[in-house]
Design an enzyme around this catalytic site. Structure first.
Site, PDB file in Angstrom:
ATOM      1  N   HIS A 141       0.841  -1.204   0.000  1.00 10.68           N
ATOM      2  CA  HIS A 141       0.000   0.000   0.000  1.00 10.68           C
ATOM      3  C   HIS A 141       0.871   1.246   0.000  1.00 10.68           C
ATOM      4  O   HIS A 141       1.805   1.356   0.783  1.00 10.68           O
ATOM      5  CB  HIS A 141      -0.934   0.003   1.212  1.00 10.68           C
ATOM      6  CG  HIS A 141      -2.169  -0.810   0.991  1.00 10.68           C
ATOM      7  ND1 HIS A 141      -3.336  -0.622   1.691  1.00 10.68           N
ATOM      8  CD2 HIS A 141      -2.424  -1.804   0.105  1.00 10.68           C
ATOM      9  CE1 HIS A 141      -4.253  -1.470   1.250  1.00 10.68           C
ATOM     10  NE2 HIS A 141      -3.716  -2.207   0.304  1.00 10.68           N
TER      11      HIS A 141
ATOM     12  N   TYR B 247      -9.280   5.882   7.186  1.00 10.90           N
ATOM     13  CA  TYR B 247      -9.426   6.290   8.584  1.00 10.90           C
ATOM     14  C   TYR B 247     -10.444   7.429   8.606  1.00 10.90           C
ATOM     15  O   TYR B 247     -10.186   8.491   8.031  1.00 10.90           O
ATOM     16  CB  TYR B 247      -8.091   6.786   9.153  1.00 10.90           C
ATOM     17  CG  TYR B 247      -7.070   5.695   9.394  1.00 10.90           C
ATOM     18  CD1 TYR B 247      -6.295   5.177   8.361  1.00 10.90           C
ATOM     19  CD2 TYR B 247      -6.859   5.189  10.684  1.00 10.90           C
ATOM     20  CE1 TYR B 247      -5.351   4.180   8.582  1.00 10.90           C
ATOM     21  CE2 TYR B 247      -5.910   4.191  10.922  1.00 10.90           C
ATOM     22  CZ  TYR B 247      -5.166   3.687   9.864  1.00 10.90           C
ATOM     23  OH  TYR B 247      -4.234   2.706  10.102  1.00 10.90           O
TER      24      TYR B 247
ATOM     25  N   PRO C 163      -4.548   0.800  18.993  1.00  7.53           N
ATOM     26  CA  PRO C 163      -4.245   0.263  17.657  1.00  7.53           C
ATOM     27  C   PRO C 163      -4.226   1.291  16.523  1.00  7.53           C
ATOM     28  O   PRO C 163      -3.640   1.004  15.467  1.00  7.53           O
ATOM     29  CB  PRO C 163      -5.345  -0.778  17.431  1.00  7.53           C
ATOM     30  CG  PRO C 163      -6.424  -0.435  18.392  1.00  7.53           C
ATOM     31  CD  PRO C 163      -5.773   0.219  19.561  1.00  7.53           C
TER      32      PRO C 163
ATOM     33  N   LYS D 275       0.808   0.288  15.103  1.00  6.43           N
ATOM     34  CA  LYS D 275       2.213   0.237  15.544  1.00  6.43           C
ATOM     35  C   LYS D 275       2.573  -0.996  16.365  1.00  6.43           C
ATOM     36  O   LYS D 275       3.747  -1.346  16.479  1.00  6.43           O
ATOM     37  CB  LYS D 275       2.551   1.488  16.377  1.00  6.43           C
ATOM     38  CG  LYS D 275       2.603   2.783  15.611  1.00  6.43           C
ATOM     39  CD  LYS D 275       3.739   2.841  14.633  1.00  6.43           C
ATOM     40  CE  LYS D 275       3.205   2.911  13.247  1.00  6.43           C
ATOM     41  NZ  LYS D 275       4.136   2.834  12.172  1.00  6.43           N
TER      42      LYS D 275
ATOM     43  N   TYR E  16       3.888   6.491  10.043  1.00  9.71           N
ATOM     44  CA  TYR E  16       3.053   5.359   9.644  1.00  9.71           C
ATOM     45  C   TYR E  16       3.884   4.285   8.943  1.00  9.71           C
ATOM     46  O   TYR E  16       3.740   3.095   9.222  1.00  9.71           O
ATOM     47  CB  TYR E  16       1.922   5.836   8.727  1.00  9.71           C
ATOM     48  CG  TYR E  16       0.787   4.858   8.592  1.00  9.71           C
ATOM     49  CD1 TYR E  16      -0.378   4.998   9.344  1.00  9.71           C
ATOM     50  CD2 TYR E  16       0.866   3.767   7.727  1.00  9.71           C
ATOM     51  CE1 TYR E  16      -1.423   4.094   9.233  1.00  9.71           C
ATOM     52  CE2 TYR E  16      -0.163   2.846   7.610  1.00  9.71           C
ATOM     53  CZ  TYR E  16      -1.311   3.026   8.367  1.00  9.71           C
ATOM     54  OH  TYR E  16      -2.336   2.117   8.264  1.00  9.71           O
TER      55      TYR E  16
END
Ligand code: FAD
Ligand code: DHB
Length: 391
Positions: free
Chosen positions: A72, A201, A293, A297, A385
């Protein structure tokens, strides 16, 4: 029984450490309290940082991941009915993440260990560790109804948040830092192709939602729910209706529905214990720290810990020097606290606190708008990220 490194816990941290040590010719024994099918089926994380992917490849555990995992190159943020894409390679000099489930990482590592004929005991429950401050720490465990001991040069507690290894660090030495959150996640697995190419998100007036995936045919979705929520109160139609409302955006978008095959509620917590080492006992992964969550990570931090530890143990057996072992706790904690901050800020920016004021909501939207409009803010998210350097 005797070994060089005793590893308590056969989750991703313990299994990867065992692989790294085995490849370096250092003997170890992994003691796992559950049976193999339980460990392989436990539904948890799904996103691997680029550094994690590279570690798995380098240690010979990346073949199926490279065949079946999905690379991704970004995520989508949704807020205020708008959609904004965060482009990872453009913001980080080429970094990406991999969608490959923790269950699959664990299956691959177990298969390799068993193929190597290396010791991995299932249904071996550790009750405690003695002699942490001696040269010969001992792990006490029960296996097939009998009590055993495993004498080691070093012991590593990879036994997760509810494990026993943390107690080997005396209370007088141990410091813990903790935060709980006033919400949980309802996580569902659905037999339906993901409705998006990348994760979404979503900040919404009804609370947070996340659209993730496990493969091209299986979707993984999460909804913010109150603490103490019961999955039984969330029949499938209610889950889909709520997700529909939280992902609502101006423009074309359809959330595809399908049979839900698993449903569970996960509490959210931030937790760090310091130091991550006492005498000859080391802590790694969830045994030492927990993140909420949001931002994915947890598994990646566990991987980073054991990479640092494996390097230190290899150095110790190659040279006799303990400097890297002595630095282990400080080296890991620096990265751990950065990830704690990232996970905390992703969580508090995207979720709705039940006590939240309109002012708080405006602050969240201002922060999301900043990420959508300023490259520096987006790059900060993308770097964290996709993963900071290990060690
Ligand atoms: P664990 O995976 O917890 O492994 C510890 C192992 O030790 C287990 O196999 C356990 O059975 C064993 N053990 C415990 N006690 C003993 C004992 N006394 N003797 C022997 N063995 C013992 N992270 C994300 O990034 N995204 C997510 O969506 C996500 N979802 C999660 C959902 C849940 C319910 C949980 C608990 C965690 C989730 N995480 C998620 C976090 C991520 O899965 C963990 O960070 C990761 O599993 C850490 O790996 P670990 O090996 O340190 O610990
Ligand atoms: C997943 C979990 C996360 O916490 C996250 O931030 C992204 C994806 C997942 O389980 O797929």
């Amino acid at each position: 029984m005797r070994t060089t490194v005793g590893i308590v816990g056969g989750g991703p941290a313990g299994l990867l450490l065992a692989r790294l040590l085995h490849n370096a010719g250092i003997d170890c024994v992994v003691l796992e309290s559950r049976d193999r099918s339980y460990v392989e089926g436990r539904q948890r994380a799904g996103i691997l940082e680029q550094g994690t992917v590279e570690v798995l490849r380098e240690c010979g555990a990346g073949a199926r991941m490279d065949r079946e995992g999905l690379v991704h190159e970004g995520i989508e943020l949704r807020f205020d009915r708008r959609a904004h894409r965060v482009d990872f390679p453009a913001l980080t000099g080429g970094r990406t993440v991999m969608v490959y489930a923790q269950t699959e990482v664990v299956k691959d590592l177990i298969a390799l260990r068993l193929a190597d004929n290396a010791p991995l005991l299932f249904e071996a429950r550790v009750s405690g560790i003695s002699g942490a401050d001696t040269d010969q720490p001992v792990v006490h465990f029960t296996h097939q109804g009998r009590e055993h001991t495993l004498t080691c040069d070093y012991v590593v507690g990879c036994d997760g948040f509810h494990g026993v290894a943390r107690a080997a660090v005396p209370e007088a030495v141990r410091r813990t830092y903790e935060r709980t959150y006033p919400y949980s996640w309802l996580g569902v697995l659905a037999d339906v192709p993901p409705s998006c190419d990348e994760l979404i998100y979503a900040h919404s007036p009804r609370g947070f939602a996340l659209h993730s995936m496990r493969s091209r045919t299986v979707s993984r979705l999460y909804l913010q729910v109150p603490n103490g929520a019961d999955p039984a109160d969330w029949p499938d139609e209610r889950v889909w209706d709520e997700l529909d409302q939280r992902f609502a955006v101006d423009g074309d978008w359809t959330l595809e529905r399908g049979p839900i095959t698993a449903k569970s509620v996960l509490p959210m917590r931030s937790f760090v214990t310091e130091p991550m080492r006492y005498g000859r006992v080391f802590l790694a992964g969830d045994a030492a720290h927990i993140v909420p969550p949001t931002g994915a990570k947890g598994l990646n931090l566990a991987v980073a810990d054991v990479v640092v530890l494996a390097r230190a143990l290899v150095h110790r057996y190659a040279t006799g020097a303990t400097d890297l072992l002595d630095a282990y706790s400080d080296t890991c904690l620096r990265r751990v606290w950065r990830a704690e901050h990232f996970s905390y800020s992703m969580t508090t920016t995207l979720h709705t606190d039940p006590e939240q004021s309109e002012f708080d909501t405006r602050l969240q939207l201002a922060q999301l708008d900043r990420i959508a409009s300023a490259t520096t803010a987006a790059a900060e998210l993308a770097e964290n990220y996709t993963g900071l350097p290990i060690g």
